[in-house]
Design a protein around this motif. Structure first.
Motif, PDB file in Angstrom:
ATOM      1  N   GLY A 137       6.015 -11.257  -0.902  1.00  0.00           N
ATOM      2  CA  GLY A 137       7.314 -10.613  -0.710  1.00  0.00           C
ATOM      3  C   GLY A 137       7.191  -9.256  -0.044  1.00  0.00           C
ATOM      4  O   GLY A 137       7.967  -8.917   0.858  1.00  0.00           O
ATOM      5  N   LEU A 138       6.210  -8.476  -0.482  1.00  0.00           N
ATOM      6  CA  LEU A 138       5.982  -7.165   0.132  1.00  0.00           C
ATOM      7  C   LEU A 138       5.586  -7.306   1.597  1.00  0.00           C
ATOM      8  O   LEU A 138       6.029  -6.527   2.453  1.00  0.00           O
ATOM      9  CB  LEU A 138       4.907  -6.404  -0.641  1.00  0.00           C
ATOM     10  N   TRP A 139       4.743  -8.297   1.892  1.00  0.00           N
ATOM     11  CA  TRP A 139       4.345  -8.527   3.282  1.00  0.00           C
ATOM     12  C   TRP A 139       5.545  -8.946   4.135  1.00  0.00           C
ATOM     13  O   TRP A 139       5.729  -8.461   5.256  1.00  0.00           O
ATOM     14  CB  TRP A 139       3.265  -9.610   3.340  1.00  0.00           C
ATOM     15  N   ALA A 140       6.369  -9.845   3.615  1.00  0.00           N
ATOM     16  CA  ALA A 140       7.532 -10.309   4.375  1.00  0.00           C
ATOM     17  C   ALA A 140       8.493  -9.161   4.671  1.00  0.00           C
ATOM     18  O   ALA A 140       9.012  -9.034   5.787  1.00  0.00           O
ATOM     19  CB  ALA A 140       8.254 -11.424   3.608  1.00  0.00           C
ATOM     20  N   MET A 141       8.721  -8.309   3.678  1.00  0.00           N
ATOM     21  CA  MET A 141       9.615  -7.179   3.886  1.00  0.00           C
ATOM     22  C   MET A 141       9.058  -6.182   4.888  1.00  0.00           C
ATOM     23  O   MET A 141       9.809  -5.408   5.481  1.00  0.00           O
ATOM     24  CB  MET A 141       9.884  -6.467   2.556  1.00  0.00           C
ATOM     25  N   SER A 142       7.753  -6.181   5.087  1.00  0.00           N
ATOM     26  CA  SER A 142       7.119  -5.232   5.997  1.00  0.00           C
ATOM     27  C   SER A 142       6.961  -5.776   7.410  1.00  0.00           C
ATOM     28  O   SER A 142       6.403  -5.083   8.270  1.00  0.00           O
ATOM     29  CB  SER A 142       5.734  -4.845   5.452  1.00  0.00           C
TER      30      SER A 142
END
Length: 258
Positions: free
Chosen positions: A45-50
């Motif tokens: 999720g953190l990667w997708a948001m970034s």
């Protein structure tokens, strides 16, 4: 700090993803499979948001209002009575100025509204109340920036609102007395559909003037799949807007989003 703000930050990304990672660490020994699931979901999720690629694709779904062509700026007075700038927060105690300043998003709106006002000759109404009760209002800061940096005077200041719905509600109180019901609405493209809906609920005819598009293709490495800090912030804006679109019609009108 309101308790609802605490839960909002905790239950929505990125807070939610951090909670998942913490849960993964806590369950690593007792429930290893569940811990791996939480870890993958949190990190993923953190990667997708970034990822700029995710930002661009998400923005395409949210930014539904078309750009206002520049060749129409000079004739806006035929379709509207006033330009309305929506408030967008502040930067606290900027040492360079010795006082609060409009946020980056607010400054973008102010700059665009100034260009529209100079081209069209329409008067400006600035919206935005106090943030956690501290003066000056966002409307007052916008008026000061427009005057000092762009040479444009604000005719009306709406200084009570804290939400987009209240922007529309309190703007109605000001413009109704002067029989002005047609407005050029200035805000970011991803925020425009909800803003337009709010103003239309109060009987305004709205000419949308979106800016700050996030759906425009960006020249970034690896087609936008390499994480960037800026993309993380932009994803947060889009996510907050998506939640707002779901909540507003039920919170204020009891009807689903059109």
């Amino acid at each position: 700090m309101p308790i609802r703000y605490f839960f909002k930050q905790l239950l929505l990304p990125p807070g939610l993803f951090i909670v998942l990672i913490v849960l993964a660490w806590w369950l690593r020994a007792r429930r290893p499979r569940l811990a791996i699931f939480f870890l993958v979901a949190g990190v993923g999720g953190l990667w997708a948001m970034s990822s700029p690629a995710i930002v661009e694709r998400t923005a395409r779904l949210i930014e539904t209002e078309p750009v206002l062509p520049q060749d129409q700026w000079t004739t806006l007075q035929d379709d509207a009575d006033a330009i309305v700038i929506l408030g967008a927060g502040r930067e606290r105690g900027d040492p360079a100025y010795g006082e609060d300043q409009p946020s980056l998003l607010a400054a973008q709106r102010i700059s665009y509204a100034a260009a529209l006002a100079k081209a069209s000759g329409l008067p400006i109404l600035a919206t935005g109340g106090l943030h956690y009760g501290s003066p000056p209002s966002e409307a007052a800061m916008a008026a000061k920036m427009l005057s000092e940096q762009f040479g444009v005077q604000v005719r009306w200041q709406e200084t009570e609102s804290r939400t987009t719905w209240e922007n529309a509600q309190y703007t109605t109180n000001i413009l109704r007395s002067e029989n002005k019901r047609r407005v050029v609405l200035v805000t970011q493209a991803w925020h425009m559909a909800r803003a337009r809906w709010c103003f239309e609920q109060f009987g305004f005819e709205v000419v949308t003037a979106p800016m700050g598009f996030l759906s425009a293709p960006a020249d970034v490495p690896l087609a936008g799949w390499l994480p960037e800090a800026k993309a993380f912030w932009q994803s947060s804006l889009l996510l907050n807007e998506a939640v707002g679109r779901m909540i507003y019609p039920f919170a204020y009108q009891g009807t689903p989003w059109p």
